[in-house]
Design a protein around this motif. Structure first.
Motif, mmCIF file in Angstrom:
data_model
loop_
_atom_site.group_PDB
_atom_site.id
_atom_site.type_symbol
_atom_site.label_atom_id
_atom_site.label_comp_id
_atom_site.label_asym_id
_atom_site.label_seq_id
_atom_site.Cartn_x
_atom_site.Cartn_y
_atom_site.Cartn_z
ATOM 1 N N GLY A 1 0.803 -1.187 0.016
ATOM 2 C CA GLY A 1 0.062 -0.018 -0.170
ATOM 3 C C GLY A 1 0.896 1.322 0.065
ATOM 4 O O GLY A 1 1.758 1.330 -0.860
ATOM 5 N N GLU A 2 0.622 2.077 1.044
ATOM 6 C CA GLU A 2 1.711 3.166 1.228
ATOM 7 C C GLU A 2 2.702 3.080 2.077
ATOM 8 O O GLU A 2 3.819 3.886 2.100
ATOM 9 C CB GLU A 2 0.684 4.298 1.680
ATOM 10 C CG GLU A 2 1.302 5.659 1.716
ATOM 11 C CD GLU A 2 1.204 6.451 0.501
ATOM 12 O OE1 GLU A 2 1.702 7.602 0.300
ATOM 13 O OE2 GLU A 2 0.568 5.869 -0.486
ATOM 14 N N ASN A 3 2.811 1.996 2.763
ATOM 15 C CA ASN A 3 4.029 1.631 3.403
ATOM 16 C C ASN A 3 5.215 1.063 2.855
ATOM 17 O O ASN A 3 5.083 0.053 1.887
ATOM 18 C CB ASN A 3 3.646 0.927 4.514
ATOM 19 C CG ASN A 3 2.618 1.381 5.567
ATOM 20 O OD1 ASN A 3 2.906 2.486 5.998
ATOM 21 N ND2 ASN A 3 1.422 0.898 5.726
ATOM 22 N N VAL A 4 6.596 1.542 3.332
ATOM 23 C CA VAL A 4 7.675 0.999 2.312
ATOM 24 C C VAL A 4 8.080 -0.296 3.289
ATOM 25 O O VAL A 4 8.176 -0.224 4.618
ATOM 26 C CB VAL A 4 8.690 1.925 2.633
ATOM 27 C CG1 VAL A 4 10.130 1.190 2.141
ATOM 28 C CG2 VAL A 4 8.407 3.097 1.886
ATOM 29 N N VAL A 5 8.084 -1.344 2.621
ATOM 30 C CA VAL A 5 8.348 -2.620 3.105
ATOM 31 C C VAL A 5 10.031 -2.720 3.168
ATOM 32 O O VAL A 5 10.701 -3.100 4.280
ATOM 33 C CB VAL A 5 7.851 -3.996 2.739
ATOM 34 C CG1 VAL A 5 8.164 -5.095 3.290
ATOM 35 C CG2 VAL A 5 6.366 -3.631 2.881
ATOM 36 N N LYS A 6 10.562 -2.650 1.886
ATOM 37 C CA LYS A 6 11.807 -2.648 2.187
ATOM 38 C C LYS A 6 12.393 -1.576 0.846
ATOM 39 O O LYS A 6 11.660 -1.289 0.063
ATOM 40 C CB LYS A 6 12.175 -3.966 1.233
ATOM 41 C CG LYS A 6 13.669 -4.327 1.630
ATOM 42 C CD LYS A 6 13.834 -5.772 0.867
ATOM 43 C CE LYS A 6 15.135 -6.297 0.263
ATOM 44 N NZ LYS A 6 15.227 -7.231 -0.714
ATOM 45 N N CYS A 7 13.722 -1.217 1.295
ATOM 46 C CA CYS A 7 14.166 -0.040 0.222
ATOM 47 C C CYS A 7 15.528 -0.456 -0.041
ATOM 48 O O CYS A 7 16.221 -0.692 0.642
ATOM 49 C CB CYS A 7 14.133 1.167 1.131
ATOM 50 S SG CYS A 7 15.201 2.619 -0.017
ATOM 51 N N THR A 8 15.772 -0.519 -1.370
ATOM 52 C CA THR A 8 17.274 -0.899 -1.729
ATOM 53 C C THR A 8 17.901 0.177 -2.492
ATOM 54 O O THR A 8 17.383 0.311 -3.951
ATOM 55 C CB THR A 8 17.124 -2.223 -2.451
ATOM 56 O OG1 THR A 8 16.323 -3.294 -1.998
ATOM 57 C CG2 THR A 8 18.530 -2.746 -2.707
ATOM 58 N N PRO A 9 18.859 0.670 -2.290
ATOM 59 C CA PRO A 9 19.505 1.790 -3.032
ATOM 60 C C PRO A 9 20.567 1.112 -4.163
ATOM 61 O O PRO A 9 21.170 0.284 -3.733
ATOM 62 C CB PRO A 9 20.160 2.611 -2.147
ATOM 63 C CG PRO A 9 20.487 2.139 -0.931
ATOM 64 C CD PRO A 9 19.468 0.821 -0.687
ATOM 65 N N TYR A 10 20.338 1.574 -5.175
ATOM 66 C CA TYR A 10 21.400 1.108 -6.339
ATOM 67 C C TYR A 10 22.326 2.441 -6.771
ATOM 68 O O TYR A 10 21.774 3.395 -6.963
ATOM 69 C CB TYR A 10 20.514 0.586 -7.604
ATOM 70 C CG TYR A 10 20.064 -0.780 -7.370
ATOM 71 C CD1 TYR A 10 20.879 -1.726 -7.806
ATOM 72 C CD2 TYR A 10 18.790 -0.813 -6.753
ATOM 73 C CE1 TYR A 10 20.162 -3.108 -7.550
ATOM 74 C CE2 TYR A 10 18.222 -2.159 -6.626
ATOM 75 C CZ TYR A 10 19.023 -3.227 -6.683
ATOM 76 O OH TYR A 10 18.517 -4.499 -6.740
ATOM 77 N N VAL A 11 23.365 2.238 -6.581
ATOM 78 C CA VAL A 11 24.141 3.458 -7.060
ATOM 79 C C VAL A 11 25.125 2.983 -7.979
ATOM 80 O O VAL A 11 25.294 1.702 -8.209
ATOM 81 C CB VAL A 11 25.203 3.787 -5.568
ATOM 82 C CG1 VAL A 11 24.267 4.307 -4.714
ATOM 83 C CG2 VAL A 11 26.206 2.830 -4.898
ATOM 84 N N GLY A 12 26.154 4.154 -8.379
ATOM 85 C CA GLY A 12 27.009 3.661 -9.447
ATOM 86 C C GLY A 12 26.700 4.261 -10.784
ATOM 87 O O GLY A 12 27.352 4.006 -11.974
ATOM 88 N N TYR A 13 25.567 5.042 -10.912
ATOM 89 C CA TYR A 13 25.251 5.800 -12.306
ATOM 90 C C TYR A 13 26.162 6.660 -12.655
ATOM 91 O O TYR A 13 26.289 7.109 -13.935
ATOM 92 C CB TYR A 13 23.852 6.249 -12.167
ATOM 93 C CG TYR A 13 22.883 4.979 -12.168
ATOM 94 C CD1 TYR A 13 22.183 4.399 -13.362
ATOM 95 C CD2 TYR A 13 22.223 4.557 -11.110
ATOM 96 C CE1 TYR A 13 21.413 3.433 -13.710
ATOM 97 C CE2 TYR A 13 21.270 3.496 -11.223
ATOM 98 C CZ TYR A 13 20.998 3.040 -12.288
ATOM 99 O OH TYR A 13 20.011 2.036 -12.221
ATOM 100 N N LEU A 14 27.083 7.218 -11.646
ATOM 101 C CA LEU A 14 27.846 8.272 -11.879
ATOM 102 C C LEU A 14 29.435 7.852 -11.535
ATOM 103 O O LEU A 14 30.215 8.830 -11.460
ATOM 104 C CB LEU A 14 27.508 9.475 -11.004
ATOM 105 C CG LEU A 14 27.671 11.022 -11.635
ATOM 106 C CD1 LEU A 14 26.970 11.151 -12.793
ATOM 107 C CD2 LEU A 14 27.230 11.897 -10.644
#
Lengths: 401, 184
Positions: free
Chosen positions: A40-53
């Motif tokens: 729904g509106e709740n974040v269960v999991k958040c995974t950052p992906y870096v490296g585009y720069l």
């Protein structure tokens, strides 16, 4: 024809939804990509992906001499490049075993704090505009423009300055610059008051930040946070105070801290107070600026003065050797951490005795802070993700290097 | 919650304070620069488009030592030299890939002859990438365009600000002298 009601055979179910936020999302401050698992509106999991720069700054540094790799540090955190330069030259100076003269140290402290102001102004503006207030952003940019104008007057560039040098600074400051800077710092506290009038007590701002992105002091230490993120949780760690470099041991300033556990609002308060302290530091540096040279007298490591190169054979030879071969450094390794607006920026060099570093490693605060994002976002709402991205104050140029 | 806090919450005090601030700004001078119409001149020592300096006789100052190319952090300067009669060094090609340049000014610092300069010109846009591959002729042309007259002689003093002239003495150094007159 009989019209029948539809029969619901099984109970209504919701599924977790995975969405990708970024890398082009305007609120992700560059090219941060977050993969959010939403219930729904709740974040269960958040995974950052870096490296585009990713540009391979560390590897590029290994292919340039210690003196020529300086502009690479501009491109790490490109909105406060002055601080990165100061961090770089401090690390290389420690490796060389030279020290900048007193006047250069004061100038460096001064311009580094100007860089801190310009970075915090951007942070305030973008953090606030992400959450929905446009006015403070436009107001803050006015002051940043004045700082950039001062940088242009100082060294001819506005953003990627490359102004400090190993062993001092590139050129002495002009009287015009000093006068204008003094005018600016006398006026700037009133501008901070303006930002605070608009933001600090505003009920919408408080609703969006108080209790969002809570992290305790113990956790903050365990995640390796530095800078405003750590101080917002109530720990008074500041590299400028505990391991003073440049002229920070000669100026009087305080370390603002939040409370344990700290939330977005505490970190906001800490950074606004940091701006006031930075202003105090600049004022003291301007008032107590000593006379003297701005470049160390270390001919084996620093480029000779330009006017002597143009007329003197020995200095010309020095110039050729230093630029083509690089300075000859003893074998060894060195790590120097400096306090940049984002946190602790560390440069680690391994020298193999040649003019180029065998290994150059950058400890980027943005990278560490990006790693804490899943912890901050978990359990919150999608809208809080934006508040959390703003509060960790990352620049992807530094994060991806 | 104290009564004062309740009153402040009911009457939107903090929001009205903020609105008053934005309203006051209506009567201030705008700070925006209307860029294409109103241009702000670049400050002394600005690092813009490159130019190759000419000496008093109008010949190129560059001798092709290659120091700028060696120091260049982005490796965008390409110099090709050959050996002429009586073993003189001849600069065949001197080229700068402007799109690779990061405008750090290290080439100006390195050059032992004061031959390469960064002009105050920053409004360059072309429709092809090739136009930004500056050859020697183009760079000399830039010198004629942007450093005509005494500007070229003044250039290095401005690039290094006060340092180069008074390196050995510290007279005339910028020192704190209180607020400027008329602004107190």
């Amino acid at each position: 024809m009989e019209h029948s009601e539809p029969v619901i055979e099984k109970p209504f179910e919701t599924k977790e939804l995975t969405i990708s936020m970024g890398p082009q999302h305007p609120a992700t401050h560059g090219v941060l990509r977050l993969v959010l698992d939403l219930d729904g509106e709740n974040v269960v999991k958040c995974t950052p992906y870096v490296g585009y720069l990713h540009r391979g700054v560390e590897k590029l540094g290994e292919n340039r001499t210690y003196l020529a790799a300086l502009p690479l540090s501009d491109r790490l955190d490109y909105i406060s490049s002055m601080n990165n330069n100061v961090g770089y030259v401090n690390a290389v100076e420690k490796l060389f075993g030279i020290e900048a003269p007193e006047r250069a140290k004061y100038i460096r402290t001064m311009v580094a704090e100007m860089g801190r102001l310009s970075s915090h102004i951007i942070w305030l503006g973008t953090h606030v505009i992400d959450i929905g207030a446009t006015t403070p952003f436009l107001l803050a940019m006015t002051e940043r423009e004045r700082i950039l104008d001062l940088f242009e007057m100082l060294c001819g560039a506005r953003l990627t300055v490359s102004y400090p040098r190993v062993g001092g600074v590139r050129n002495d400051i002009s009287q015009e610059f000093l006068d204008e800077l003094y005018e600016f710092i006398l006026e700037f506290p009133h501008r901070i008051d303006d930002y605070e009038t608009l933001v600090t007590e505003n009920r919408i701002w408080k609703d969006r930040t108080v209790g969002v992105g809570i992290i305790s002091a113990k956790e903050a230490v365990n995640w390796g946070l530095t800078g405003g993120m750590l101080r917002g949780s109530g720990i008074d760690y500041d590299v400028r105070k505990y391991v003073p470099y440049d002229a920070y041991d000669k100026v009087d300033f305080m370390i603002p801290v939040g409370k344990d556990p700290g939330d977005c609002y505490d970190r906001y308060k800490v950074r606004v107070e940091e701006m006031r302290q930075a202003n105090r530091i600049i004022k003291q540096c301007v008032e107590n600026l000593p006379a003297g040279p701005v470049m160390a007298d270390a001919p084996k490591f620093t480029l000779p003065p330009k006017d002597l190169v143009l007329r003197d054979m020995e200095h010309l030879i020095h110039q050729f050797v230093l630029i083509t071969k690089g300075p000859s450094v003893a074998e060894g390794e060195v790590y120097v951490g400096t306090e940049v607006p984002k946190g602790e920026l560390g440069f680690y060099f391994v020298s193999d005795g040649t003019g180029k570093p065998y290994r150059m490693r950058v400890r980027a605060p943005s990278y560490v802070h990006a790693s804490v994002l899943p912890r901050l976002c978990k359990g919150g709402y999608v809208a809080d993700v934006i508040a959390n991205i703003g509060t960790i104050d990352i620049v992807l140029g530094e994060c991806d290097r | 919650m104290t009564s004062g806090k309740i009153l402040k919450t009911v009457f939107f005090v903090e929001i009205l304070k903020g609105l008053a601030l934005t309203f006051r700004t209506l009567f201030k001078h705008p700070v925006t620069r209307r860029y294409p119409k109103v241009k702000v001149p670049a400050k002394a020592g600005f690092r813009g488009l490159h130019a190759l300096a000419r000496n008093a006789e109008g010949r190129m100052k560059c001798v092709g030592c290659g120091l700028c190319g060696a120091y260049c952090p982005s490796k965008c300067i390409h110099i090709y030299t050959s050996e002429g009669d009586d073993h003189a060094k001849i600069v065949d090609r001197y080229e700068i890939d402007v799109l690779r340049c990061i405008f750090c000014g290290f080439c100006v610092e390195a050059c032992p002859f004061g031959a390469i300069t960064l002009s105050e010109h920053y409004e360059y846009s072309e429709t092809s990438r090739g136009a930004f591959y500056m050859t020697r002729e183009k760079l000399l042309e830039n010198w004629d365009k942007y450093f005509a007259g005494p500007k070229g002689e003044r250039y290095f003093k401005e690039f290094w600000l006060p340092q180069s002239n008074t390196y050995s003495s510290y007279e005339g150094q910028a020192m704190f002298r209180g607020r400027a007159k008329g602004k107190e």
